[in-house]
Design an enzyme around this catalytic site. Sequence first.
Site, PDB file in Angstrom:
ATOM      1  N   GLY A 106       3.341   2.327  10.618  1.00 58.91           N
ATOM      2  CA  GLY A 106       4.372   3.336  10.425  1.00 58.91           C
ATOM      3  C   GLY A 106       5.162   3.659  11.678  1.00 58.91           C
TER       4      GLY A 106
ATOM      5  N   ASN B  21       0.885  -1.161   0.000  1.00 56.46           N
ATOM      6  CA  ASN B  21       0.000   0.000   0.000  1.00 56.46           C
ATOM      7  C   ASN B  21       0.921   1.208   0.000  1.00 56.46           C
ATOM      8  OD1 ASN B  21      -1.770   2.076   0.434  1.00 56.46           O
ATOM      9  ND2 ASN B  21      -2.239   1.536   2.556  1.00 56.46           N
TER      10      ASN B  21
ATOM     11  N   GLU C 127      -5.189  -4.144  10.752  1.00 59.04           N
ATOM     12  CA  GLU C 127      -4.069  -3.212  10.902  1.00 59.04           C
ATOM     13  C   GLU C 127      -4.232  -2.430  12.201  1.00 59.04           C
ATOM     14  OE1 GLU C 127      -2.294  -2.367   6.728  1.00 59.04           O
ATOM     15  OE2 GLU C 127      -3.766  -0.815   7.185  1.00 59.04           O
TER      16      GLU C 127
ATOM     17  N   LYS D 155       0.294   4.339  -0.261  1.00 55.81           N
ATOM     18  CA  LYS D 155      -0.215   5.581   0.348  1.00 55.81           C
ATOM     19  C   LYS D 155       0.074   6.755  -0.599  1.00 55.81           C
ATOM     20  CE  LYS D 155       0.286   3.300   4.739  1.00 55.81           C
ATOM     21  NZ  LYS D 155       0.477   3.386   6.176  1.00 55.81           N
TER      22      LYS D 155
ATOM     23  N   SER E 163       3.844  -2.161  10.148  1.00 47.30           N
ATOM     24  CA  SER E 163       5.298  -2.326  10.295  1.00 47.30           C
ATOM     25  C   SER E 163       5.778  -3.724   9.901  1.00 47.30           C
ATOM     26  CB  SER E 163       5.750  -1.969  11.716  1.00 47.30           C
ATOM     27  OG  SER E 163       5.469  -0.606  11.991  1.00 47.30           O
TER      28      SER E 163
ATOM     29  N   HIS F 188      -9.189   2.075   5.199  1.00 52.84           N
ATOM     30  CA  HIS F 188      -7.882   2.158   5.864  1.00 52.84           C
ATOM     31  C   HIS F 188      -7.990   3.118   7.059  1.00 52.84           C
ATOM     32  CE1 HIS F 188      -3.652   2.940   6.580  1.00 52.84           C
ATOM     33  NE2 HIS F 188      -3.405   1.831   5.912  1.00 52.84           N
TER      34      HIS F 188
ATOM     35  N   GLU G  77      -6.115   5.380   8.010  1.00 48.44           N
ATOM     36  CA  GLU G  77      -5.812   6.775   7.676  1.00 48.44           C
ATOM     37  C   GLU G  77      -7.029   7.457   7.054  1.00 48.44           C
ATOM     38  OE1 GLU G  77      -2.256   5.838   5.496  1.00 48.44           O
ATOM     39  OE2 GLU G  77      -1.310   5.244   7.374  1.00 48.44           O
TER      40      GLU G  77
HETATM   41  P1  13P Z   1       3.482   0.367   7.437  1.00 55.34           P
HETATM   42  O1  13P Z   1       3.834  -0.980   6.832  1.00 55.34           O
HETATM   43  O2  13P Z   1       4.283   1.496   6.885  1.00 55.34           O
HETATM   44  O3  13P Z   1       3.456   0.300   8.940  1.00 55.34           O
HETATM   45  O4  13P Z   1       1.961   0.665   6.978  1.00 55.34           O
HETATM   46  C1  13P Z   1       1.002  -0.311   7.159  1.00 55.34           C
HETATM   47  C2  13P Z   1      -0.229   0.085   6.430  1.00 55.34           C
HETATM   48  O5  13P Z   1      -0.911   1.000   6.810  1.00 55.34           O
HETATM   49  C3  13P Z   1      -0.571  -0.673   5.222  1.00 55.34           C
HETATM   50  O6  13P Z   1      -1.848  -0.348   4.783  1.00 55.34           O
END
Ligand code: 13P
Length: 250
Positions: free
Chosen positions: A173, A9, A167, A11, A213, A95, A97
């Site tokens: 992150g 992903n 997640e 982003k 992560s 997601h 976010e």
């Molecule tokens: P990270 O792998 O950067 O922690 O992000 C996870 C994520 O949000 C995947 O959708």
Amino acid sequence: MRKPFICGNWKMYKTVAEAVAFVEAARGLVAGAEGVEIGIAAPATALKSLADAARGSNIRVGGENCHWEKEGAFTGEISPGMLLEAGCSFVVLGHSERRQYFGETSGVVNKKVKAALAAGLDVIMCCGETLAEREAGKTALVVEGHVADGLAGLAAGDLARVVVAYEPVWAIGTGRTATPAQAQEVHAGIRELLARLFGPAAAEALRIQYGGSVKPENVGEIMAQPDVDGALVGGASLKPDSFAKLVNYR
Ligand code: 13P
């Protein structure tokens, strides 16, 4: 058996040129991955070029979000059909976010899930608790709410085109991964809930990805859990060699 699904992903990372260069570098590195499904969810502007560059490879391309209407006066939005036309075969929905920064509720996610499936896209639907929710002992409640509300009104047969991504928000992150045991516990709970809602066969067949992560160093132990059927990876999916290591985790 559930086929593992490793999905990047991206982003809000990568221009068109960067996305194409990534696929040109990565496609050969992942070509030999047997028995693993591979995907990349990318920014909307890069999707068409990315899908063109990935044609003939084993890399699927998906959107990171979509609207629930086919078209209309929704400035800034993209419909499921537009994603399909750009070469996408799936879309990531709900997601954290999107929930956190753009006010997406599970009701909105549910409308998007239904619209995406109706248009012919597969769906990765995300769920997960915040740190405060985990510390308050509400992990199961929050995650089960996201799943039940996000998938409300679907038929058992629809689930064949749905992937759930767990997640934990506190692991995204942050470099702080859920332990394999923590992931397994939540994944097993999600599968139990799905069995109650849609029947054991549909629940048994549905893939549940872990995200938060995930890196080449820890993907193996996470994937070894019985109810972990894939990974949704942000940061570690941005470089071709790291992405290839994730895909070739076995
Ligand atoms: P990270 O792998 O950067 O922690 O992000 C996870 C994520 O949000 C995947 O959708």
